[in-house]
Design a protein around this motif. Structure first.
Motif, PDB file in Angstrom:
ATOM      1  N   ARG A  19      27.547-146.931 -42.017  1.00  0.00           N
ATOM      2  CA  ARG A  19      27.338-145.745 -41.183  1.00  0.00           C
ATOM      3  C   ARG A  19      28.625-144.958 -40.913  1.00  0.00           C
ATOM      4  NH1 ARG A  19      24.909-149.770 -38.993  1.00  0.00           N
ATOM      5  NH2 ARG A  19      22.682-149.987 -39.249  1.00  0.00           N
ATOM      6  N   VAL A  20      29.532-144.934 -41.886  1.00  0.00           N
ATOM      7  CA  VAL A  20      30.741-144.103 -41.799  1.00  0.00           C
ATOM      8  C   VAL A  20      30.878-143.359 -43.108  1.00  0.00           C
ATOM      9  CG1 VAL A  20      31.945-145.628 -40.185  1.00  0.00           C
ATOM     10  CG2 VAL A  20      32.278-145.938 -42.628  1.00  0.00           C
ATOM     11  N   GLY A  21      31.568-142.238 -43.083  1.00  0.00           N
ATOM     12  CA  GLY A  21      31.774-141.467 -44.303  1.00  0.00           C
ATOM     13  C   GLY A  21      30.464-140.910 -44.837  1.00  0.00           C
ATOM     14  N   GLU A  22      30.180-141.185 -46.090  1.00  0.00           N
ATOM     15  CA  GLU A  22      28.930-140.715 -46.704  1.00  0.00           C
ATOM     16  C   GLU A  22      27.790-141.632 -46.280  1.00  0.00           C
ATOM     17  OE1 GLU A  22      29.427-140.532 -50.958  1.00  0.00           O
ATOM     18  OE2 GLU A  22      29.777-138.390 -50.866  1.00  0.00           O
ATOM     19  N   THR A  23      27.210-141.347 -45.129  1.00  0.00           N
ATOM     20  CA  THR A  23      26.079-142.134 -44.656  1.00  0.00           C
ATOM     21  C   THR A  23      24.838-141.777 -45.457  1.00  0.00           C
ATOM     22  OG1 THR A  23      25.434-140.467 -43.047  1.00  0.00           O
ATOM     23  CG2 THR A  23      27.014-142.146 -42.302  1.00  0.00           C
ATOM     24  N   VAL A  24      23.790-142.557 -45.282  1.00  0.00           N
ATOM     25  CA  VAL A  24      22.532-142.265 -45.970  1.00  0.00           C
ATOM     26  C   VAL A  24      22.035-140.873 -45.589  1.00  0.00           C
ATOM     27  CG1 VAL A  24      20.124-142.954 -46.241  1.00  0.00           C
ATOM     28  CG2 VAL A  24      21.921-144.693 -46.186  1.00  0.00           C
ATOM     29  N   ALA A  25      22.131-140.524 -44.314  1.00  0.00           N
ATOM     30  CA  ALA A  25      21.687-139.194 -43.876  1.00  0.00           C
ATOM     31  C   ALA A  25      22.502-138.091 -44.554  1.00  0.00           C
ATOM     32  CB  ALA A  25      21.793-139.080 -42.360  1.00  0.00           C
ATOM     33  N   VAL A  26      23.802-138.284 -44.659  1.00  0.00           N
ATOM     34  CA  VAL A  26      24.671-137.274 -45.271  1.00  0.00           C
ATOM     35  C   VAL A  26      24.346-137.113 -46.753  1.00  0.00           C
ATOM     36  CG1 VAL A  26      27.056-136.769 -45.939  1.00  0.00           C
ATOM     37  CG2 VAL A  26      26.549-137.495 -43.607  1.00  0.00           C
ATOM     38  N   ILE A  27      24.264-138.220 -47.493  1.00  0.00           N
ATOM     39  CA  ILE A  27      24.022-138.069 -48.925  1.00  0.00           C
ATOM     40  C   ILE A  27      22.608-137.574 -49.211  1.00  0.00           C
ATOM     41  CG2 ILE A  27      25.832-139.614 -49.737  1.00  0.00           C
ATOM     42  CD1 ILE A  27      23.837-141.812 -50.054  1.00  0.00           C
ATOM     43  N   ASN A  28      21.665-137.903 -48.330  1.00  0.00           N
ATOM     44  CA  ASN A  28      20.316-137.360 -48.509  1.00  0.00           C
ATOM     45  C   ASN A  28      20.282-135.850 -48.288  1.00  0.00           C
ATOM     46  OD1 ASN A  28      18.514-139.355 -49.359  1.00  0.00           O
ATOM     47  ND2 ASN A  28      18.354-140.205 -47.304  1.00  0.00           N
ATOM     48  N   SER A  29      21.106-135.357 -47.366  1.00  0.00           N
ATOM     49  CA  SER A  29      21.098-133.912 -47.102  1.00  0.00           C
ATOM     50  C   SER A  29      21.934-133.134 -48.125  1.00  0.00           C
ATOM     51  CB  SER A  29      21.587-133.623 -45.684  1.00  0.00           C
ATOM     52  OG  SER A  29      22.941-133.994 -45.536  1.00  0.00           O
ATOM     53  N   LEU A  30      23.057-133.713 -48.560  1.00  0.00           N
ATOM     54  CA  LEU A  30      23.923-133.008 -49.505  1.00  0.00           C
ATOM     55  C   LEU A  30      23.493-133.164 -50.960  1.00  0.00           C
ATOM     56  CD1 LEU A  30      27.446-133.799 -48.014  1.00  0.00           C
ATOM     57  CD2 LEU A  30      26.123-131.689 -47.802  1.00  0.00           C
ATOM     58  N   PHE A  31      22.914-134.308 -51.285  1.00  0.00           N
ATOM     59  CA  PHE A  31      22.559-134.617 -52.673  1.00  0.00           C
ATOM     60  C   PHE A  31      21.132-135.149 -52.774  1.00  0.00           C
ATOM     61  CE2 PHE A  31      27.088-135.506 -51.916  1.00  0.00           C
ATOM     62  CZ  PHE A  31      27.657-134.516 -52.712  1.00  0.00           C
ATOM     63  N   PRO A  32      20.156-134.393 -52.325  1.00  0.00           N
ATOM     64  CA  PRO A  32      18.775-134.901 -52.331  1.00  0.00           C
ATOM     65  C   PRO A  32      18.264-135.218 -53.737  1.00  0.00           C
ATOM     66  CG  PRO A  32      18.809-132.543 -51.923  1.00  0.00           C
ATOM     67  CD  PRO A  32      20.232-133.005 -51.879  1.00  0.00           C
ATOM     68  N   HIS A  33      18.853-134.617 -54.744  1.00  0.00           N
ATOM     69  CA  HIS A  33      18.426-134.850 -56.127  1.00  0.00           C
ATOM     70  C   HIS A  33      18.891-136.197 -56.671  1.00  0.00           C
ATOM     71  CE1 HIS A  33      22.299-132.802 -55.917  1.00  0.00           C
ATOM     72  NE2 HIS A  33      22.614-133.413 -57.041  1.00  0.00           N
ATOM     73  N   TRP A  34      19.774-136.889 -55.964  1.00  0.00           N
ATOM     74  CA  TRP A  34      20.268-138.182 -56.426  1.00  0.00           C
ATOM     75  C   TRP A  34      19.269-139.310 -56.206  1.00  0.00           C
ATOM     76  CZ3 TRP A  34      26.005-138.750 -54.462  1.00  0.00           C
ATOM     77  CH2 TRP A  34      26.826-137.900 -55.196  1.00  0.00           C
ATOM     78  N   PHE A  35      18.360-139.148 -55.249  1.00  0.00           N
ATOM     79  CA  PHE A  35      17.512-140.253 -54.832  1.00  0.00           C
ATOM     80  C   PHE A  35      16.042-139.856 -54.816  1.00  0.00           C
ATOM     81  CE2 PHE A  35      21.639-140.625 -52.752  1.00  0.00           C
ATOM     82  CZ  PHE A  35      22.034-141.876 -53.201  1.00  0.00           C
ATOM     83  N   CYS A  36      15.177-140.863 -54.823  1.00  0.00           N
ATOM     84  CA  CYS A  36      13.740-140.611 -54.724  1.00  0.00           C
ATOM     85  C   CYS A  36      13.396-140.207 -53.285  1.00  0.00           C
ATOM     86  CB  CYS A  36      12.951-141.847 -55.136  1.00  0.00           C
ATOM     87  SG  CYS A  36      13.165-143.253 -54.033  1.00  0.00           S
ATOM     88  N   GLU A  37      12.224-139.626 -53.124  1.00  0.00           N
ATOM     89  CA  GLU A  37      11.774-139.158 -51.803  1.00  0.00           C
ATOM     90  C   GLU A  37      11.750-140.292 -50.783  1.00  0.00           C
ATOM     91  OE1 GLU A  37      10.889-136.059 -50.485  1.00  0.00           O
ATOM     92  OE2 GLU A  37      11.958-135.409 -52.276  1.00  0.00           O
ATOM     93  N   ASN A  38      11.391-141.479 -51.211  1.00  0.00           N
ATOM     94  CA  ASN A  38      11.275-142.627 -50.317  1.00  0.00           C
ATOM     95  C   ASN A  38      12.591-142.954 -49.609  1.00  0.00           C
ATOM     96  OD1 ASN A  38       9.748-144.814 -49.204  1.00  0.00           O
ATOM     97  ND2 ASN A  38      10.772-146.174 -50.636  1.00  0.00           N
ATOM     98  N   PHE A  39      13.712-142.647 -50.261  1.00  0.00           N
ATOM     99  CA  PHE A  39      15.025-142.979 -49.691  1.00  0.00           C
ATOM    100  C   PHE A  39      15.311-142.189 -48.414  1.00  0.00           C
ATOM    101  CE2 PHE A  39      19.806-142.949 -49.953  1.00  0.00           C
ATOM    102  CZ  PHE A  39      19.965-144.305 -49.737  1.00  0.00           C
ATOM    103  N   LYS A  40      14.657-141.048 -48.233  1.00  0.00           N
ATOM    104  CA  LYS A  40      14.895-140.218 -47.047  1.00  0.00           C
ATOM    105  C   LYS A  40      14.545-140.935 -45.746  1.00  0.00           C
ATOM    106  CE  LYS A  40      14.484-135.861 -49.443  1.00  0.00           C
ATOM    107  NZ  LYS A  40      13.709-134.663 -49.682  1.00  0.00           N
ATOM    108  N   GLN A  41      13.620-141.869 -45.809  1.00  0.00           N
ATOM    109  CA  GLN A  41      13.216-142.574 -44.585  1.00  0.00           C
ATOM    110  C   GLN A  41      14.337-143.445 -44.004  1.00  0.00           C
ATOM    111  OE1 GLN A  41      10.350-145.874 -44.971  1.00  0.00           O
ATOM    112  NE2 GLN A  41      10.655-145.706 -47.194  1.00  0.00           N
ATOM    113  N   PHE A  42      15.385-143.682 -44.783  1.00  0.00           N
ATOM    114  CA  PHE A  42      16.481-144.526 -44.329  1.00  0.00           C
ATOM    115  C   PHE A  42      17.665-143.720 -43.797  1.00  0.00           C
ATOM    116  CE2 PHE A  42      14.202-146.823 -47.666  1.00  0.00           C
ATOM    117  CZ  PHE A  42      13.763-147.907 -46.914  1.00  0.00           C
ATOM    118  N   GLY A  43      17.508-142.404 -43.676  1.00  0.00           N
ATOM    119  CA  GLY A  43      18.588-141.537 -43.232  1.00  0.00           C
ATOM    120  C   GLY A  43      19.216-141.956 -41.923  1.00  0.00           C
ATOM    121  N   ASP A  44      18.424-142.296 -40.964  1.00  0.00           N
ATOM    122  CA  ASP A  44      18.942-142.762 -39.671  1.00  0.00           C
ATOM    123  C   ASP A  44      18.450-144.171 -39.386  1.00  0.00           C
ATOM    124  OD1 ASP A  44      20.399-140.431 -38.888  1.00  0.00           O
ATOM    125  OD2 ASP A  44      18.476-139.435 -38.576  1.00  0.00           O
ATOM    126  N   ASN A  45      18.141-144.898 -40.446  1.00  0.00           N
ATOM    127  CA  ASN A  45      17.559-146.222 -40.296  1.00  0.00           C
ATOM    128  C   ASN A  45      18.075-147.161 -41.393  1.00  0.00           C
ATOM    129  OD1 ASN A  45      15.882-148.210 -39.282  1.00  0.00           O
ATOM    130  ND2 ASN A  45      14.083-147.476 -40.362  1.00  0.00           N
TER     131      ASN A  45
END
Length: 103
Positions: A7-33
């Motif tokens: 949860r520092v630097g490139e967090t899941v929430a950050v990479i999901n917002s900046l690079f949504p094309h890198w991951f499947c849709e399901n990965f978004k549920q882990f942005g703050d979790n």
């Protein structure tokens, strides 16, 4: 590869917002979790990391000490380079060297 649960630097929430094309849709549920992730990236790397057991399977194993800008090409290959967060012509040349070795 960084640990996602830190949860520092490139967090899941950050990479999901900046690079949504890198991951499947399901990965978004882990942005703050992040704790809900069943595995972390370092665990995935450990699964594919070279192990001495490869010799028992009839391969030459890793066969070398890994070093930056010193690609290893054999049954198992390894390539890590200095530089930024991108794929360069140098990287593609190493991938093609590895493919040429096998094909």
């Amino acid at each position: 590869m960084k640990c996602l649960r830190r949860r520092v630097g490139e967090t899941v929430a950050v990479i999901n917002s900046l690079f949504p094309h890198w991951f499947c849709e399901n990965f978004k549920q882990f942005g703050d979790n992040e704790d809900a992730l069943s595995v972390d990236q370092h665990m995935l790397m450990a699964v594919i990391a070279p192990r001495p057991v490869y010799r028992m399977l009839g391969t030459d194993g890793f066969g070398a000490d890994a070093a930056v800008n010193q690609p290893v090409t054999g049954t198992i290959g390894y390539h890590i380079r200095s530089g930024g967060h991108d794929i360069t012509d140098y990287d593609w040349e190493r991938f093609m060297d590895f493919a040429d070795y096998h094909f």
